[in-house]
Design a protein around this motif. Structure first.
Motif, PDB file in Angstrom:
ATOM      1  N   PRO A  15      75.161 -21.966  38.528  1.00 34.32           N
ATOM      2  CA  PRO A  15      74.805 -23.046  37.608  1.00 34.32           C
ATOM      3  C   PRO A  15      75.276 -24.419  38.039  1.00 34.32           C
ATOM      4  CG  PRO A  15      76.562 -21.692  36.680  1.00 34.32           C
ATOM      5  CD  PRO A  15      76.052 -20.974  37.901  1.00 34.32           C
ATOM      6  N   THR A  16      76.375 -24.497  38.780  1.00 36.68           N
ATOM      7  CA  THR A  16      76.879 -25.806  39.198  1.00 36.68           C
ATOM      8  C   THR A  16      75.937 -26.481  40.186  1.00 36.68           C
ATOM      9  OG1 THR A  16      78.203 -24.844  40.986  1.00 36.68           O
ATOM     10  CG2 THR A  16      79.260 -25.084  38.837  1.00 36.68           C
ATOM     11  N   ALA A  17      75.149 -25.688  40.910  1.00 36.79           N
ATOM     12  CA  ALA A  17      74.230 -26.265  41.891  1.00 36.79           C
ATOM     13  C   ALA A  17      73.018 -26.903  41.232  1.00 36.79           C
ATOM     14  CB  ALA A  17      73.767 -25.188  42.868  1.00 36.79           C
ATOM     15  N   LEU A  18      72.738 -26.511  39.996  1.00 35.69           N
ATOM     16  CA  LEU A  18      71.530 -26.964  39.314  1.00 35.69           C
ATOM     17  C   LEU A  18      71.792 -27.770  38.045  1.00 35.69           C
ATOM     18  CD1 LEU A  18      69.557 -23.606  39.698  1.00 35.69           C
ATOM     19  CD2 LEU A  18      69.191 -25.688  41.009  1.00 35.69           C
ATOM     20  N   ALA A  19      73.059 -27.884  37.652  1.00 35.89           N
ATOM     21  CA  ALA A  19      73.388 -28.549  36.389  1.00 35.89           C
ATOM     22  C   ALA A  19      73.365 -30.073  36.481  1.00 35.89           C
ATOM     23  CB  ALA A  19      74.766 -28.094  35.893  1.00 35.89           C
ATOM     24  N   GLU A  20      73.246 -30.611  37.698  1.00 37.99           N
ATOM     25  CA  GLU A  20      73.187 -32.059  37.899  1.00 37.99           C
ATOM     26  C   GLU A  20      74.372 -32.763  37.236  1.00 37.99           C
ATOM     27  OE1 GLU A  20      69.344 -33.211  36.490  1.00 37.99           O
ATOM     28  OE2 GLU A  20      68.281 -32.142  38.080  1.00 37.99           O
ATOM     29  N   LEU A  21      75.555 -32.259  37.530  1.00 40.60           N
ATOM     30  CA  LEU A  21      76.773 -32.833  36.962  1.00 40.60           C
ATOM     31  C   LEU A  21      77.007 -34.232  37.510  1.00 40.60           C
ATOM     32  CD1 LEU A  21      79.100 -29.707  37.193  1.00 40.60           C
ATOM     33  CD2 LEU A  21      77.785 -30.508  35.223  1.00 40.60           C
ATOM     34  N   LYS A  22      77.528 -35.093  36.634  1.00 41.03           N
ATOM     35  CA  LYS A  22      77.761 -36.493  36.999  1.00 41.03           C
ATOM     36  C   LYS A  22      79.243 -36.838  36.885  1.00 41.03           C
ATOM     37  CE  LYS A  22      73.206 -37.774  35.155  1.00 41.03           C
ATOM     38  NZ  LYS A  22      72.872 -36.413  34.660  1.00 41.03           N
ATOM     39  N   GLY A  74      72.533 -35.443  23.342  1.00 39.44           N
ATOM     40  CA  GLY A  74      72.028 -35.635  24.695  1.00 39.44           C
ATOM     41  C   GLY A  74      72.651 -34.704  25.709  1.00 39.44           C
ATOM     42  N   GLY A  75      73.576 -33.850  25.245  1.00 36.21           N
ATOM     43  CA  GLY A  75      74.241 -32.920  26.144  1.00 36.21           C
ATOM     44  C   GLY A  75      73.298 -31.846  26.667  1.00 36.21           C
ATOM     45  N   ARG A  76      73.723 -31.196  27.761  1.00 33.77           N
ATOM     46  CA  ARG A  76      72.842 -30.272  28.465  1.00 33.77           C
ATOM     47  C   ARG A  76      73.384 -28.849  28.466  1.00 33.77           C
ATOM     48  NH1 ARG A  76      74.122 -34.246  31.696  1.00 33.77           N
ATOM     49  NH2 ARG A  76      74.755 -33.031  33.530  1.00 33.77           N
ATOM     50  N   PHE A  77      72.495 -27.909  28.256  1.00 33.52           N
ATOM     51  CA  PHE A  77      72.740 -26.479  28.369  1.00 33.52           C
ATOM     52  C   PHE A  77      72.161 -26.069  29.717  1.00 33.52           C
ATOM     53  CE2 PHE A  77      71.367 -22.052  27.540  1.00 33.52           C
ATOM     54  CZ  PHE A  77      72.457 -21.503  26.900  1.00 33.52           C
ATOM     55  N   ALA A  78      73.014 -25.595  30.635  1.00 33.89           N
ATOM     56  CA  ALA A  78      72.583 -25.321  32.009  1.00 33.89           C
ATOM     57  C   ALA A  78      73.192 -23.995  32.456  1.00 33.89           C
ATOM     58  CB  ALA A  78      73.008 -26.456  32.932  1.00 33.89           C
ATOM     59  N   VAL A  79      72.480 -22.915  32.199  1.00 35.00           N
ATOM     60  CA  VAL A  79      73.035 -21.567  32.272  1.00 35.00           C
ATOM     61  C   VAL A  79      72.276 -20.693  33.257  1.00 35.00           C
ATOM     62  CG1 VAL A  79      73.228 -19.437  30.907  1.00 35.00           C
ATOM     63  CG2 VAL A  79      74.015 -21.605  29.954  1.00 35.00           C
ATOM     64  N   SER A  80      73.004 -19.936  34.061  1.00 36.74           N
ATOM     65  CA  SER A  80      72.418 -18.843  34.830  1.00 36.74           C
ATOM     66  C   SER A  80      72.586 -17.562  34.014  1.00 36.74           C
ATOM     67  CB  SER A  80      73.118 -18.679  36.183  1.00 36.74           C
ATOM     68  OG  SER A  80      72.842 -19.771  37.030  1.00 36.74           O
ATOM     69  N   ASP A  81      71.533 -16.774  33.922  1.00 37.34           N
ATOM     70  CA  ASP A  81      71.616 -15.549  33.130  1.00 37.34           C
ATOM     71  C   ASP A  81      70.548 -14.570  33.589  1.00 37.34           C
ATOM     72  OD1 ASP A  81      72.802 -13.944  31.254  1.00 37.34           O
ATOM     73  OD2 ASP A  81      72.226 -15.134  29.520  1.00 37.34           O
ATOM     74  N   VAL A  82      70.726 -13.307  33.222  1.00 35.53           N
ATOM     75  CA  VAL A  82      69.699 -12.308  33.476  1.00 35.53           C
ATOM     76  C   VAL A  82      68.767 -12.262  32.271  1.00 35.53           C
ATOM     77  CG1 VAL A  82      69.222  -9.852  33.832  1.00 35.53           C
ATOM     78  CG2 VAL A  82      71.116 -10.940  35.030  1.00 35.53           C
ATOM     79  N   VAL A  83      67.473 -12.284  32.546  1.00 33.54           N
ATOM     80  CA  VAL A  83      66.442 -12.307  31.512  1.00 33.54           C
ATOM     81  C   VAL A  83      65.461 -11.173  31.804  1.00 33.54           C
ATOM     82  CG1 VAL A  83      64.656 -13.743  30.408  1.00 33.54           C
ATOM     83  CG2 VAL A  83      66.708 -14.810  31.356  1.00 33.54           C
ATOM     84  N   VAL A  84      64.779 -10.700  30.770  1.00 31.64           N
ATOM     85  CA  VAL A  84      63.789  -9.641  30.945  1.00 31.64           C
ATOM     86  C   VAL A  84      62.440 -10.119  30.416  1.00 31.64           C
ATOM     87  CG1 VAL A  84      64.390  -8.494  28.756  1.00 31.64           C
ATOM     88  CG2 VAL A  84      63.347  -7.170  30.587  1.00 31.64           C
ATOM     89  N   GLU A  85      61.372  -9.751  31.090  1.00 33.00           N
ATOM     90  CA  GLU A  85      60.038 -10.222  30.720  1.00 33.00           C
ATOM     91  C   GLU A  85      59.539  -9.607  29.410  1.00 33.00           C
ATOM     92  OE1 GLU A  85      57.956 -12.413  31.633  1.00 33.00           O
ATOM     93  OE2 GLU A  85      58.501 -13.037  33.640  1.00 33.00           O
ATOM     94  N   ARG A  86      59.915  -8.355  29.164  1.00 32.59           N
ATOM     95  CA  ARG A  86      59.398  -7.646  27.988  1.00 32.59           C
ATOM     96  C   ARG A  86      60.418  -6.603  27.559  1.00 32.59           C
ATOM     97  NH1 ARG A  86      56.495  -6.333  32.498  1.00 32.59           N
ATOM     98  NH2 ARG A  86      56.742  -4.198  33.289  1.00 32.59           N
ATOM     99  N   ALA A  87      60.135  -5.923  26.471  1.00 39.33           N
ATOM    100  CA  ALA A  87      61.045  -4.908  25.939  1.00 39.33           C
ATOM    101  C   ALA A  87      61.275  -3.803  26.959  1.00 39.33           C
ATOM    102  CB  ALA A  87      60.475  -4.326  24.653  1.00 39.33           C
TER     103      ALA A  87
END
Length: 270
Positions: free
Chosen positions: A66-73, A173-186
């Motif tokens: 997540p740190t690589a994509l969160a665009e931290l400033k 204006g804060g950001r939620f920037a999370v890596s997680d496992v997701v599933v397409e369907r049940a």
């Protein structure tokens, strides 16, 4: 349905063991006796790994970066939910600089002790590790600019509460920037009930549409879910008990191939 307290204890046991393998045995969290998990490996660049304490890398059990994509400033305040050995907290602290701050939240004493040791070795002073649950974040309202997390929200037995808490502690204006496992369907009920799979990031994964709905209900806007790594049926064999897989029909097994994926989930608090 699994009891949230049972889920929490199962997850805590896994992460206690992972921390102890690093601190007492000098092994990585992906040890040879348990088999390397394809979900948690090869996530950080060489530039990132070179600036981190070795034990922080060894204890990593995430599914993304997540740190690589969160665009931290520079100057931002960051909170990592389920910070483990501290790898993403330390990377975040470097990105936000001396005028910024990085919090890590974890429920496991062994991981917190490892994180404190890694903080000491890093020499960073703009870091604080907190003990607590991601369903009840021990920070005041509108405290942080960015909430990150690395394959942890799926482990919670009350995901809507986690998302609501993340919204609460974010500034406007804060950001939620999370890596997680997701599933397409049940997924099959047997997989859902498999506690080992829960601790391995699989059984607790939210369906993509559910994830979006929970974020919307909490108040988030600009929601996106971007796949970063798809998992084959053979990938899942390291996190699901063989007896569970054996109980599935061939059609059910085939339906699992490619249905799980790691993703970067972005959203903004208005």
């Amino acid at each position: 349905m699994n009891n949230p307290i049972d889920i929490r204890e199962q997850v805590k046991e896994k992460y206690q063991a992972a921390a102890l393998r690093v601190t007492q045995q000098g092994q990585t969290s992906c040890c040879s006796s348990c088999g390397c998990d394809p979900i948690t490996t090869n996530l950080y660049s060489e530039d990132q790994t070179q600036i981190l304490p070795e034990m922080a890398l060894q204890a990593s059990l995430g599914c993304g970066n997540p740190t690589a994509l969160a665009e931290l400033k520079e100057g931002e305040t960051v909170l990592d939910l389920g910070s483990g050995g501290g790898i993403d907290v330390l990377l975040s602290a470097r990105r936000v600089g001396a005028t910024g701050y990085a919090y890590g939240l974890d429920m496991t004493d062994e991981m917190l002790a490892l994180a404190e040791e890694n903080k000491k070795k890093s020499g960073l002073t703009n870091v604080e590790f907190l003990k607590g649950y991601i369903e009840d974040i021990p920070l005041p309202d509108k405290k942080v600019d960015v909430v990150i997390s690395n394959c942890v929200i799926n482990l919670s037995g009350d995901k809507p509460k986690v998302i609501n808490e993340a919204y609460r502690v974010l500034k406007s204006g804060g950001r939620f920037a999370v890596s997680d496992v997701v599933v397409e369907r049940a997924i099959p009920a047997a997989i859902k009930a498999d506690m080992e799979a829960y601790a391995g990031c699989i059984a607790g994964a939210l369906i993509k549409d559910e994830y979006i709905a929970y974020l919307q209900k909490a108040g988030f806007k600009d929601i996106s879910i971007t796949p970063t790594r798809n998992y084959s049926l053979s990938d899942l064999e390291s996190t699901v008990q063989s007896e569970t897989l054996a109980s599935l029909t061939e059609e059910e097994k085939k339906g699992l191939d490619g249905v799980f994926f790691s993703a970067f989930i972005r959203a903004t608090k208005t």
